[in-house]
Design a protein around this motif. Structure first.
Motif, PDB file in Angstrom:
ATOM      1  N   GLU A  74       5.976 -12.334  -4.450  1.00 17.36           N
ATOM      2  CA  GLU A  74       6.529 -11.023  -4.139  1.00 17.36           C
ATOM      3  C   GLU A  74       6.209 -10.677  -2.698  1.00 17.36           C
ATOM      4  N   VAL A  75       7.064  -9.882  -2.076  1.00 18.56           N
ATOM      5  CA  VAL A  75       6.802  -9.409  -0.723  1.00 18.56           C
ATOM      6  C   VAL A  75       7.252  -7.965  -0.630  1.00 18.56           C
ATOM      7  N   PHE A  76       6.396  -7.114  -0.075  1.00 20.42           N
ATOM      8  CA  PHE A  76       6.638  -5.677  -0.008  1.00 20.42           C
ATOM      9  C   PHE A  76       6.685  -5.245   1.455  1.00 20.42           C
ATOM     10  N   ALA A 107      11.525 -18.024  -5.546  1.00 24.39           N
ATOM     11  CA  ALA A 107      11.937 -17.346  -4.321  1.00 24.39           C
ATOM     12  C   ALA A 107      11.255 -15.992  -4.251  1.00 24.39           C
ATOM     13  N   PRO A 108      10.900 -15.528  -3.052  1.00 18.24           N
ATOM     14  CA  PRO A 108      10.205 -14.244  -2.938  1.00 18.24           C
ATOM     15  C   PRO A 108      11.047 -13.102  -3.504  1.00 18.24           C
ATOM     16  N   ARG A 109      10.424 -12.303  -4.349  1.00 21.56           N
ATOM     17  CA  ARG A 109      11.084 -11.109  -4.865  1.00 21.56           C
ATOM     18  C   ARG A 109      10.705  -9.952  -3.951  1.00 21.56           C
ATOM     19  N   ARG A 110      11.689  -9.367  -3.303  1.00 18.36           N
ATOM     20  CA  ARG A 110      11.424  -8.340  -2.294  1.00 18.36           C
ATOM     21  C   ARG A 110      11.421  -6.950  -2.912  1.00 18.36           C
ATOM     22  N   ALA A 111      10.569  -6.118  -2.395  1.00 13.34           N
ATOM     23  CA  ALA A 111      10.502  -4.727  -2.844  1.00 13.34           C
ATOM     24  C   ALA A 111      10.007  -3.886  -1.684  1.00 13.34           C
ATOM     25  N   ALA A 112      10.249  -2.599  -1.785  1.00 16.44           N
ATOM     26  CA  ALA A 112       9.761  -1.651  -0.793  1.00 16.44           C
ATOM     27  C   ALA A 112       8.860  -0.655  -1.493  1.00 16.44           C
ATOM     28  N   ASP A 113       8.098   0.125  -0.696  1.00 16.59           N
ATOM     29  CA  ASP A 113       7.201   1.088  -1.330  1.00 16.59           C
ATOM     30  C   ASP A 113       7.967   2.192  -2.035  1.00 16.59           C
ATOM     31  N   ALA A 114       9.293   2.272  -1.796  1.00 17.48           N
ATOM     32  CA  ALA A 114      10.105   3.282  -2.477  1.00 17.48           C
ATOM     33  C   ALA A 114      10.615   2.800  -3.834  1.00 17.48           C
ATOM     34  N   ASP A 115      10.261   1.584  -4.240  1.00 19.58           N
ATOM     35  CA  ASP A 115      10.764   1.034  -5.501  1.00 19.58           C
ATOM     36  C   ASP A 115       9.839   1.297  -6.682  1.00 19.58           C
ATOM     37  N   VAL A 116       8.574   1.581  -6.417  1.00 24.42           N
ATOM     38  CA  VAL A 116       7.611   1.795  -7.491  1.00 24.42           C
ATOM     39  C   VAL A 116       6.807   3.062  -7.220  1.00 24.42           C
ATOM     40  N   MET A 117       6.264   3.621  -8.283  1.00 23.57           N
ATOM     41  CA  MET A 117       5.416   4.800  -8.154  1.00 23.57           C
ATOM     42  C   MET A 117       4.178   4.443  -7.331  1.00 23.57           C
ATOM     43  N   ALA A 118       3.911   5.228  -6.306  1.00 27.28           N
ATOM     44  CA  ALA A 118       2.735   4.985  -5.474  1.00 27.28           C
ATOM     45  C   ALA A 118       1.516   5.612  -6.138  1.00 27.28           C
ATOM     46  N   ILE A 119       0.501   4.793  -6.360  1.00 30.20           N
ATOM     47  CA  ILE A 119      -0.744   5.260  -6.976  1.00 30.20           C
ATOM     48  C   ILE A 119      -1.889   4.742  -6.109  1.00 30.20           C
ATOM     49  N   ASP A 120      -2.608   5.630  -5.449  1.00 30.68           N
ATOM     50  CA  ASP A 120      -3.658   5.188  -4.537  1.00 30.68           C
ATOM     51  C   ASP A 120      -4.874   4.693  -5.317  1.00 30.68           C
ATOM     52  N   PRO A 121      -5.780   3.973  -4.652  1.00 27.36           N
ATOM     53  CA  PRO A 121      -6.925   3.384  -5.357  1.00 27.36           C
ATOM     54  C   PRO A 121      -7.788   4.406  -6.089  1.00 27.36           C
ATOM     55  N   ALA A 122      -8.025   5.580  -5.476  1.00 24.66           N
ATOM     56  CA  ALA A 122      -8.867   6.590  -6.134  1.00 24.66           C
ATOM     57  C   ALA A 122      -8.231   7.065  -7.435  1.00 24.66           C
ATOM     58  N   THR A 123      -6.902   7.249  -7.412  1.00 25.95           N
ATOM     59  CA  THR A 123      -6.197   7.690  -8.610  1.00 25.95           C
ATOM     60  C   THR A 123      -6.262   6.623  -9.695  1.00 25.95           C
TER      61      THR A 123
END
Length: 899
Positions: free
Chosen positions: A168-170, A272-288
């Motif tokens: 995967e590549v983000f 093959a690399p599966r491409r994604a952007a940070d807008a494709d998944v829910m962002a959850i920070d490490p503290a959360t």
């Protein structure tokens, strides 16, 4: 996490070294920062500083062998058959290990001269992110190697799961690296050394990146990286991967460079690399992630996490896929619905689901078996795993196709999975499965060199060689009987790797074999303490013929294995697709099983800004409560960032232990489950897609960075206030508690206003500052919720019920009593609380509550004045009373109690 200091690079002077030590120095020069596992016969030996470091890390003996430049050479060793366990221990401690194998048989080396040494070479370098061996991996957990690159201000994170071939590549902003790495949870992260000077990125890597592996910055340059990625995939252009950005190419290039170095030229079977952007998944920070305990509790244990509570998967691939989905909830409503459709179909087809799950129990980890084969570390059992699992997939596909009921037609995701499990639809896969079914025997060894895995009737010449080998063994038995009869001496024909076949007799019985005429037949070979060994001309000839037949059989079996292994490598894409299809079926069926067991329902996920949960439960807490035999109290929660169908912000109050934190976490976990494509534990749940989830729950400090609990709280709160959007969901617990009362109240008040007016997001704000309840009147879209508790006969009873309106009080003193605080302390606390709550009393002036009143109360609690009953009892002459007088006295005492 950084590599142990024991692996610091050392240089050695090879002058005057023996040939074997010169060979070791050559390997060490190639991998100076790794421990060299130097194969010598049945052991892996370590020398010099490697031996000292390994002995300390593994708890094994460190000895000395020979000298170099007049100094003894430190040495430690581990048996070859137990090497995996020792490797695992070293890797967990952060070491890098280079495995140096013997590349030829010692007999071949002796043909070059008596002083020739066995040729050795490094066959791989073992690091945390490049493990593929079954014994070194968690079957139900991913083991990812990640890389971070930054070009022109744009960041990229690449990830490879070498054991399954998933890549995967983000493409993310620099601020988004933390959330992606936290979701991937890599075992090892590669980063260009120049980036470690960036404090923010460096801290992110320390928190989320596993073992940090600095790489020369030149390795992430786009041009050099592109060439390495092309070599890795064996392609002439990267256009087929969808127009990778320079940062993405740089991240993939770091991974390619690391694999070239660690895999010694072996090309892994990568997708093959599966491409994604940070807008494709829910962002959850490490503290959360840490506070919500999604896949691990805050102590690092899997038990007690959300993943453990809902995981009903049967296969290891399914377990890894479920963990990946929970780690990265989707934002695409259509994709979420496809997953939910699959779960619902299995909920509605219970009988078929149960048959499918029963069949799945026989499947193996096909993806990891394929990876081992591609890297040259696999064996016949891995081929057997592919054979058996492909056959199970074929059975599952036929199970649905043969139902004959159009109403059972599966939804898109399941239909796609069933098609992927039909071998005949993949060119060459059906033929490969047929070849494995016909060619592999029933009992498969772990290693090809052990032989005996090719079925009879596959190759005529192999069957002939086997017949010669096996019949010769029968001849050996006959020859043993003949020699024993002719000599009159009890003897046995045995075999070892040095002498081959030999005749063995006990020392007490062997004398006749040395005397004429038997000494003309029996040729002495070796004398031991209790046995004497001989050979004969006939036995030596038979030994040569058996050895040749055995060598031919093994050579033909290994050739057959290599042929099948190469076919598996060429069909890697089809096999990986089938493995992924099995995992998707397992996850959908497992989630349906959990939904039915727990009474979970299908959520409605749309593009609104609503959050409407009715009769919702915390999946982890509910499971624990049920195990204890107690009921769980469900709760409602209604939020709407637009303010149309509910409040934007709810202020949650109530006493400690009433369940405020559970209520907050419960609603956050509902959002994760819904967007992961899972049913949710609620009677009804409607969710407008959440883009970012923030949680500030619990207290903790960061001593390494000099941050107090309050400082950590403020840092995390600042991140929320600067990043939350109207589509975000925020849960905050006790903001401002770590400082003075008025400071804390002021901070909590300002944060609540900012969430409502500026961020305009859906938020739950738990607090003990009851003054915040007035925000319901001051702001347009604020409501009050409280977790109810009641006092009963002086005790506090928690109802765990969320109701509209603020709590009337915090019941802190009552909770202190429940916690076992000494009674005098509780009594004193009530006294102080009563004075503070008196309207006419200023909280700032408590002059009549002297500083030492508490210690006085603790030292000598005031005795109450004696009551009338006490006085009457004291005056009774119990010994001199008649029965009638005693009865009358009791009546008098009873009358006094009523007075």
């Amino acid at each position: 996490m950084n590599a142990p200091s024991a692996t610091a690079i050392q240089t050695y002077d090879a002058t005057g070294a023996t040939p074997v030590m010169q060979q070791f120095f050559e390997m060490k020069a190639r991998q100076p920062d790794a421990l060299i596992f130097f194969r010598m016969g049945d052991f892996y030996e370590l020398f010099f500083d490697d031996a000292i470091a390994a002995a300390a890390a593994l708890g094994i003996s460190q000895t000395f062998r020979g000298t170099h430049n007049g100094q003894p050479i430190p040495m430690a060793g581990v048996p070859q058959h137990a090497a995996e366990a020792y490797l695992s221990k070293l890797i967990r401690q952060g070491f890098k290990v280079a495995v140096c194998e013997q590349m030829e048989d010692p007999a071949e080396a002796r043909k070059r001269g008596s002083k020739s040494i066995v040729r050795r070479d490094i066959v791989r370098v073992v690091t945390p992110g490049t493990l593929t061996e079954e014994g070194l991996l968690d079957a139900r957990g991913a083991n990812r190697l990640a890389a971070v690159a930054v070009r022109a201000g744009q960041a990229a994170v690449a990830s490879v799961e070498l054991s399954t071939g998933e890549v995967e590549v983000f493409s993310v902003s620099k601020d988004g690296v933390a959330a992606i790495l936290a979701a991937l949870a890599p075992s090892e992260t590669l980063v260009a050394d120049r980036l470690l000077s960036d404090d923010q990125l460096s801290q992110t890597l320390k928190i989320c990146g596993g073992l940090i592996q600095p790489m020369p910055s030149a390795l992430s340059e786009p041009q050099a990286s592109e060439a390495r990625v092309k070599r890795l995939y064996g392609v002439d252009t990267l256009d087929g991967f969808g127009g990778l950005s320079p940062a993405e190419i740089g991240a993939l290039g770091l991974i390619a460079a690391h694999l070239e170095m660690t895999q010694a030229g072996r090309l892994p079977a990568l997708r093959a690399p599966r491409r994604a952007a940070d807008a494709d998944v829910m962002a959850i920070d490490p503290a959360t992630r840490g506070s919500l305990e999604i896949d691990r509790t805050q102590t690092g244990d899997r038990n007690g996490s959300l993943l453990a509570a809902i995981d009903r998967t049967i296969t290891s691939g399914g377990a890894r896929l479920l963990a990946s989905r929970l780690a990265r909830p989707l934002l695409d409503v259509a994709a979420i619905d496809q997953r939910l459709d699959a779960v619902q179909w299995f909920v509605e087809h219970r009988s078929l689901r149960q048959r499918l799950r029963e069949t799945l129990k026989g499947s193996g980890d096909m993806a990891r078996a394929l990876s081992r084969l591609a890297l040259g570390r696999g064996g016949p059992r891995d081929l057997g795993c592919i054979r058996d699992t492909l056959k199970i997939g074929e059975t599952l596909a036929a199970m649905v196709a043969g139902s004959g009921d159009p109403l059972t037609s599966p939804p898109f995701e399941l239909e796609h999975a069933f098609r992927a499990l039909t071998p005949d639809l993949h060119e060459g896969l059906g033929g490969f499965l047929a070849a494995l079914e016909a060619g592999l025997g029933p009992d498969l060894p772990a290693l090809a060199r052990d032989g005996g895995f090719v079925a009879s009737g596959v190759r005529e010449e192999l069957d002939e060689a086997r017949a010669l080998r096996d019949n010769s063994r029968k001849v050996i038995i006959a020859l043993e009987a003949q020699l024993a009869a002719e000599s009159g001496v009890p003897l046995k024909i045995r075999h070892n790797g040095v002498l081959g076949y030999f005749v063995e007799a006990t020392a007490g019985k062997a004398d006749p074999l040395f005397q004429p005429p038997l000494n003309a037949t029996f040729i002495h070979r070796q004398t031991l303490a209790n046995q004497v060994r001989f050979t004969t001309v006939e036995l030596a000839d038979l030994d040569a013929r058996i050895a040749q037949a055995g060598e031919r059989v093994l050579a033909m079996e290994i050739a057959a294995f290599e042929t099948w292994r190469e076919v598996a490598r060429l069909l890697a894409d089809a096999i990986q697709i089938a493995a992924e299809a099995l995992a998707r079926l397992d996850v959908a069926a497992a989630l349906a099983e959990w939904a039915q067991d727990s009474g979970a329902t299908r959520p409605i996920v749309d593009r609104s800004l609503a959050f409407d949960a009715q009769a919702a439960r915390h999946p982890v807490v509910e499971a624990a409560v049920k195990r204890a035999g107690d009921p769980y109290t469900p709760n409602n929660c209604c939020l709407d960032a637009s303010g149309e169908t509910g409040p934007r912000l709810s202020i949650v109050t109530g006493p400690n232990m009433a369940g405020k934190s559970t209520f907050l976490r419960q609603n956050a976990l509902l959002a994760i489950l819904a967007q992961s494509g899972c049913f949710v534990p609620a009677a009804h749940f409607r969710l407008g897609v959440v883009d970012r989830l923030f949680s500030r729950v619990g207290a903790g400090d960061d001593l390494a960075r000099g941050r107090s609990t309050f400082m950590m709280e403020m840092v995390e709160t600042a991140a929320i206030l600067t990043q939350a959007t109207p589509r975000s969901l925020v849960i905050l617990d006790e903001i401002g508690r770590g400082t003075a009362t008025y400071d804390g109240l002021a901070i909590a008040w300002a944060c609540a206003e900012a969430l409502h007016d500026t961020n305009r997001c859906r938020a739950l704000f738990a607090t003990h500052y009851h003054e915040l309840a007035t925000l319901e009147e001051r702001l347009d879209h604020v409501s009050n919720l409280s977790l109810r508790a009641k006092e009963w006969n002086g005790d506090l009873v928690f109802l765990h019920e969320a109701a509209a309106g603020p709590a009337d009080r915090s019941y802190g003193v009552q909770v202190a009593k429940l916690a076992g605080v000494p009674a005098p302390v509780v009594a004193r606390a009530r006294e102080v609380l009563d004075r503070l709550e008196t309207k006419d009393e200023s909280p700032a002036r408590l002059d009549d509550l002297p500083l030492f009143a508490m210690s006085q109360a603790m030292a000598a609690p005031a005795k109450p004045a004696p009551s009338v009953v006490d006085t009457a009892l004291k005056d009774l002459d119990v010994d001199g009373m008649s029965p009638r007088e005693a009865l009358e006295a009791l009546y008098r005492l009873k009358g006094l109690l009523k007075a």
